[in-house]
Design a protein around this motif. Structure first.
Motif, PDB file in Angstrom:
ATOM      1  N   GLU A   4      -1.865 -15.158  13.773  1.00 36.68           N
ATOM      2  CA  GLU A   4      -0.984 -14.474  12.842  1.00 36.68           C
ATOM      3  C   GLU A   4       0.374 -15.139  12.824  1.00 36.68           C
ATOM      4  O   GLU A   4       0.905 -15.503  13.861  1.00 36.68           O
ATOM      5  CB  GLU A   4      -0.782 -13.018  13.271  1.00 36.68           C
ATOM      6  N   THR A   5       0.893 -15.288  11.642  1.00 39.11           N
ATOM      7  CA  THR A   5       2.247 -15.805  11.515  1.00 39.11           C
ATOM      8  C   THR A   5       3.120 -14.711  10.937  1.00 39.11           C
ATOM      9  O   THR A   5       2.703 -13.959  10.054  1.00 39.11           O
ATOM     10  CB  THR A   5       2.295 -17.043  10.600  1.00 39.11           C
ATOM     11  N   ILE A   6       4.296 -14.617  11.456  1.00 37.69           N
ATOM     12  CA  ILE A   6       5.241 -13.630  10.966  1.00 37.69           C
ATOM     13  C   ILE A   6       6.114 -14.306   9.929  1.00 37.69           C
ATOM     14  O   ILE A   6       6.727 -15.337  10.191  1.00 37.69           O
ATOM     15  CB  ILE A   6       6.094 -13.071  12.117  1.00 37.69           C
ATOM     16  N   GLN A   7       6.119 -13.726   8.774  1.00 36.74           N
ATOM     17  CA  GLN A   7       6.905 -14.284   7.689  1.00 36.74           C
ATOM     18  C   GLN A   7       8.252 -13.578   7.629  1.00 36.74           C
ATOM     19  O   GLN A   7       8.317 -12.359   7.688  1.00 36.74           O
ATOM     20  CB  GLN A   7       6.172 -14.082   6.367  1.00 36.74           C
ATOM     21  N   THR A   8       9.294 -14.337   7.549  1.00 42.20           N
ATOM     22  CA  THR A   8      10.610 -13.745   7.367  1.00 42.20           C
ATOM     23  C   THR A   8      10.857 -13.607   5.878  1.00 42.20           C
ATOM     24  O   THR A   8      10.426 -14.447   5.086  1.00 42.20           O
ATOM     25  CB  THR A   8      11.717 -14.606   8.003  1.00 42.20           C
ATOM     26  N   SER A  10      12.533 -13.749   2.254  1.00 48.06           N
ATOM     27  CA  SER A  10      13.420 -14.714   1.609  1.00 48.06           C
ATOM     28  C   SER A  10      14.828 -14.122   1.555  1.00 48.06           C
ATOM     29  O   SER A  10      15.004 -12.915   1.671  1.00 48.06           O
ATOM     30  CB  SER A  10      12.931 -15.009   0.192  1.00 48.06           C
TER      31      SER A  10
END
Length: 143
Positions: A4-8, A10
């Motif tokens: 899983e990648t955590i997206q910040t 925009s």
């Protein structure tokens, strides 16, 4: 197994989130201050022989004092610079004066100009003035 990648968010999405939070806090505190002001106005005109124009002025004085504290400490917390309290306070009072002038205009037009009942100005006091002052506070006072 998938990683899983955590997206910040925009920058635009983050700014919208901040704006939404300010708007919600402003609605809560501004709603309470507006309710206080309209209740004070209503009490002054209902239970005394006070002229509606004097009643709206006294309600304004009450709301300015309460509004400055709650908006500067909660509604717009963390927004803008706080390096010049005199500038912020002066601008807040200028916006509050705009609020007073709007409410006075609504009161005069609706009660004196149109001869309507004393409660008519409460409608734009609740729905027009708060939106105008939110925009001014966010863009100019607490920027």
């Amino acid at each position: 197994m998938k990683r899983e990648t955590i997206q910040t968010p925009s920058p635009v999405a983050a700014e919208r989130q901040v704006l939404f939070g300010q708007l919600v806090r402003y609605a809560i505190t501004g709603g309470a201050v507006t309710a206080l002001g309209t209740a004070a106005y209503g009490a002054f005109v209902a239970f005394t022989a006070m002229d509606p124009m004097l009643a709206v002025f006294l309600a304004y004085v009450i709301c300015v004092a309460v509004g400055y504290v709650v908006h500067s400490r909660w509604s717009f917390r963390g927004h803008g610079r706080r390096d010049n309290p005199a500038r912020t306070t002066g601008r807040f009072f200028a916006v509050s004066l705009v609020s007073y002038l709007l409410n006075s205009a609504f009161t005069w037009v609706l009660t004196k100009g149109l001869g309507g009942p004393d409660w008519w100005p409460v409608i734009p006091m609740l729905f027009v003035t708060p939106l105008a002052t939110f925009a001014l506070n966010r863009r100019w006072v607490f920027n």
